[in-house]
Scaffold this active site. Structure first.
Site, PDB file in Angstrom:
ATOM      1  N   THR A  22      -0.629  -9.485   3.620  1.00  0.00           N
ATOM      2  CA  THR A  22      -1.518  -9.997   2.565  1.00  0.00           C
ATOM      3  C   THR A  22      -2.587  -9.226   2.139  1.00  0.00           C
ATOM      4  O   THR A  22      -3.095  -9.212   0.851  1.00  0.00           O
ATOM      5  CB  THR A  22      -2.091 -11.406   3.047  1.00  0.00           C
ATOM      6  OG1 THR A  22      -1.026 -12.256   3.469  1.00  0.00           O
ATOM      7  CG2 THR A  22      -2.901 -12.125   2.359  1.00  0.00           C
ATOM      8  N   SER A  63       4.590  -8.980   6.863  1.00  0.00           N
ATOM      9  CA  SER A  63       4.965  -8.580   8.202  1.00  0.00           C
ATOM     10  C   SER A  63       6.117  -9.877   8.617  1.00  0.00           C
ATOM     11  O   SER A  63       6.920  -9.350   9.711  1.00  0.00           O
ATOM     12  CB  SER A  63       3.831  -8.863   9.203  1.00  0.00           C
ATOM     13  OG  SER A  63       3.297  -9.878   9.175  1.00  0.00           O
ATOM     14  N   THR A  96      -0.616 -10.670   8.934  1.00  0.00           N
ATOM     15  CA  THR A  96      -0.953 -11.444   9.822  1.00  0.00           C
ATOM     16  C   THR A  96       0.249 -12.055  10.746  1.00  0.00           C
ATOM     17  O   THR A  96       0.102 -12.543  11.960  1.00  0.00           O
ATOM     18  CB  THR A  96      -2.001 -12.415   9.698  1.00  0.00           C
ATOM     19  OG1 THR A  96      -1.522 -13.582   8.624  1.00  0.00           O
ATOM     20  CG2 THR A  96      -3.373 -11.998   9.101  1.00  0.00           C
ATOM     21  N   ASP A  97       1.042 -12.346  10.097  1.00  0.00           N
ATOM     22  CA  ASP A  97       2.341 -13.268  10.666  1.00  0.00           C
ATOM     23  C   ASP A  97       2.821 -12.877  12.110  1.00  0.00           C
ATOM     24  O   ASP A  97       2.982 -13.511  12.652  1.00  0.00           O
ATOM     25  CB  ASP A  97       3.527 -13.264   9.750  1.00  0.00           C
ATOM     26  CG  ASP A  97       3.371 -14.231   8.487  1.00  0.00           C
ATOM     27  OD1 ASP A  97       2.144 -14.633   8.409  1.00  0.00           O
ATOM     28  OD2 ASP A  97       4.140 -14.526   7.785  1.00  0.00           O
TER      29      ASP A  97
END
Length: 333
Positions: A22, A63, A96-97
């Site tokens: 992101t 990610s 962040t995933d």
């Protein structure tokens, strides 16, 4: 007589390895955010004080698209930069995933005192309130700080610093999305700079993953009322060398899964026992298909290690030919 002049200490140098996420994303005509921005574009809008910062483009992916191959590339790139004498620390910009998995892998194999810091954003780069620039500035400050030396791989996000082990993304959209299970941040970044208030205890580093890691399959099977062994058997048939059971409660299953565990372990499949519960360790307590019976049948307790970090640990050990048993797991779980 002219006074003597003391040489100024060398400036800290931090390398930012860009992998997408992101923090590098902008909206396309249809409205979907896609990772596009380069390391130079990420670095161009932020100030880093006395720290010399250089960028390196490695990947540009959300990610959620990463596999073992990409995680290995990140681990190799970090090791290359850390090996440079002039580099003080490394930052990895990342989605962040799956940041919790990449951070944990890097921590497992990191063999230097130099800080490795992951960061990202919850709001895309083209949004007026994007948190990416601030998070990146703070991550660079952590990577440059003597306070962070010896702490392994860290996650720096929204002013908080987390150890890799045990840290998970606990909220999908909150500005502070990360949380350490059964703990809290080990430090903070504020007006006074970087402050580490607790130092993680880290086992001896493992070998970095080699090419076999790319194709080492470890699957997760979740328990729920009425679950049977069909998915676990399918995972093994698809090539899984290990299966992690996301058990109920403190690590429980049922009779169908208990029977499968006995069969699978006898056939050479590694079975890890974790929990679907958000916090707390696996504590084999119950019989009649519960955790005590599963461990007796050969399942290996993954202790307090989060479910998907447990999966990654098994994949790394298996890919490197390390025998997976209670002794080899003990330092990590």
């Amino acid at each position: 007589m002219a006074g003597s002049k003391t040489d100024a200490p060398p400036r800290a140098r931090v390398v930012v390895i860009a992998t997408g996420g992101t923090i590098a994303s902008s909206s396309e005509p249809g409205g979907a955010a896609v990772a596009r921005r380069t390391a130079a574009q990420l670095l161009g809008s932020a100030g880093y004080g006395d720290v010399e910062v250089e960028g390196r483009d490695l990947l540009n992916l959300g990610s959620y698209l990463l596999g073992h191959h990409e995680l290995r590339l990140i681990a190799d790139a970090v090791a290359e930069e850390v090996a440079r004498d002039e580099v003080t620390g490394v930052v990895v910009s990342h989605g962040t995933d799956t940041m919790e998995e990449t951070a944990f892998l890097l921590d497992l194999v990191h063999d230097s005192d130099k800080p490795v810091v992951l960061t990202g954003a919850q709001r895309a780069a083209d949004q007026p309130d994007s948190d990416g620039p601030r998070n990146l500035r703070e991550a660079v400050a952590v990577a440059a700080s003597p306070e962070a030396r010896g702490c392994g791989a860290l996650i720096s996000f929204a002013g908080r610093i987390f150890a890799a082990r045990g840290t998970r993304k606990h909220h999908t959209v909150a500005a502070e999305p990360f949380r350490t299970l059964d703990g809290g941040p080990i430090g903070r970044v504020g007006p006074a700079g970087v402050r580490i208030t607790a130092r993680p205890v880290r086992p001896a580093p493992l070998e970095r993953p080699g090419p076999r890691f790319d194709d080492t399959r470890v699957d997760v099977v979740a328990l729920h009322p009425g679950a049977d062994a069909a998915l676990a058997r399918a995972a093994v048939q698809a090539g899984a060398r290990a299966v992690v059971l996301a058990g109920t409660g403190v690590g429980n299953a049922n009779h169908a899964l208990l029977e499968w565990v006995s069969e699978a372990v006898a056939a050479g499949t590694v079975v890890g026992l974790s929990t679907r519960v958000a916090e707390g360790p696996v504590v084999p307590t119950y019989g009649n298909g519960g955790g005590v019976d599963l461990v007796r049948a050969g399942a290996l307790s993954m202790g307090g290690l989060p479910l998907y970090q447990a999966r990654l640990l098994l994949a790394l050990l298996l890919s490197e030919g390390v025998p997976v048993d209670r002794a080899t797991l003990a330092p990590h779980v």
